[in-house]
Scaffold this active site. Structure first.
Site, PDB file in Angstrom:
ATOM      1  CG  HIS A  19    -103.762  42.605  39.839  1.00 35.27           C
ATOM      2  ND1 HIS A  19    -103.020  42.014  38.844  1.00 35.27           N
ATOM      3  CD2 HIS A  19    -103.020  43.658  40.275  1.00 35.27           C
ATOM      4  CE1 HIS A  19    -101.886  42.673  38.688  1.00 35.27           C
ATOM      5  NE2 HIS A  19    -101.864  43.671  39.549  1.00 35.27           N
ATOM      6  CE  LYS A  43     -95.598  49.105  36.531  1.00 32.32           C
ATOM      7  NZ  LYS A  43     -96.498  48.236  37.306  1.00 32.32           N
ATOM      8  NE  ARG A  93     -96.393  43.780  44.996  1.00 34.77           N
ATOM      9  CZ  ARG A  93     -96.108  43.962  43.739  1.00 34.77           C
ATOM     10  NH1 ARG A  93     -96.569  43.139  42.841  1.00 34.77           N
ATOM     11  NH2 ARG A  93     -95.342  44.940  43.342  1.00 34.77           N
ATOM     12  CB  SER A 131     -97.980  41.763  36.371  1.00 34.79           C
ATOM     13  OG  SER A 131     -99.304  41.890  36.819  1.00 34.79           O
TER      14      SER A 131
END
Length: 173
Positions: A19, A43, A93, A131
């Protein structure tokens, strides 16, 4: 050339060096970059509160003079309008990220044709970092020091009980 404000939205639970890499690089591309912490996410229950995530992000992005941190809920396009932003910065990613991010970008374009999405890849050394992975490895006692900023590491140590999964010692029979 017009002044360009971009929003970098996410849950950032916790913020990672990936990040931070995107914040640094985004700060060089856009006149103003707003790191926007999503308050209500699908999430699940976050490890850090929205306020804690915003504080960590403000601390680690402080060296970048044109980066600020805000929180929001609701539609990203509405938040972008409120902030005068004309771009959204998103990190990708892997191909799996692209599929999801492409759908979100197309929906945002449908809701606001003036809002452009810019995709950036993190530095190669962070392409596998998420994360969720950081939290899992840390909770099991793994070393993540090189994957999160020191300020985030400090907060993780206070938030997660130490040595949850210590390797067993001695030989098994």
């Amino acid at each position: 050339m017009p002044h360009v404000t971009a929003i970098y939205p996410g849950t950032f639970d916790p913020p990672t060096n990936g990040h931070l890499d995107l914040c640094m690089r985004g700060s060089r591309i856009f006149d103003r970059l707003i790191v926007a912490v999503l308050r209500n996410s699908s999430k699940g229950v976050p490890l850090f509160t929205t306020q804690e995530r915003a504080e960590m992000l403000a601390e680690i992005t402080q060296p970048f003079g044109n980066v600020s941190v805000a929180t929001f809920d609701g539609l990203l396009v509405d938040f972008a309008r409120q902030q005068g932003a004309t771009a959204v910065l998103r990190g990708i990613r892997a191909v799996s990220d692209y599929e999801y991010e492409f759908q979100m970008a197309m929906m945002n374009r449908k809701l606001d044709p003036q809002l452009e999405t810019v995709f950036m890849q993190p530095a190669e050394k962070y392409t596998y970092v998420s994360s969720r992975l950081i939290k899992g490895v840390f909770q099991l006692g793994g070393d993540i020091n090189s994957l999160v900023p020191p300020a985030v590491m400090e907060r993780l140590r206070t938030k997660v009980p130490a040595n949850i999964a210590q390797p067993e010692t001695g030989a098994s029979t």
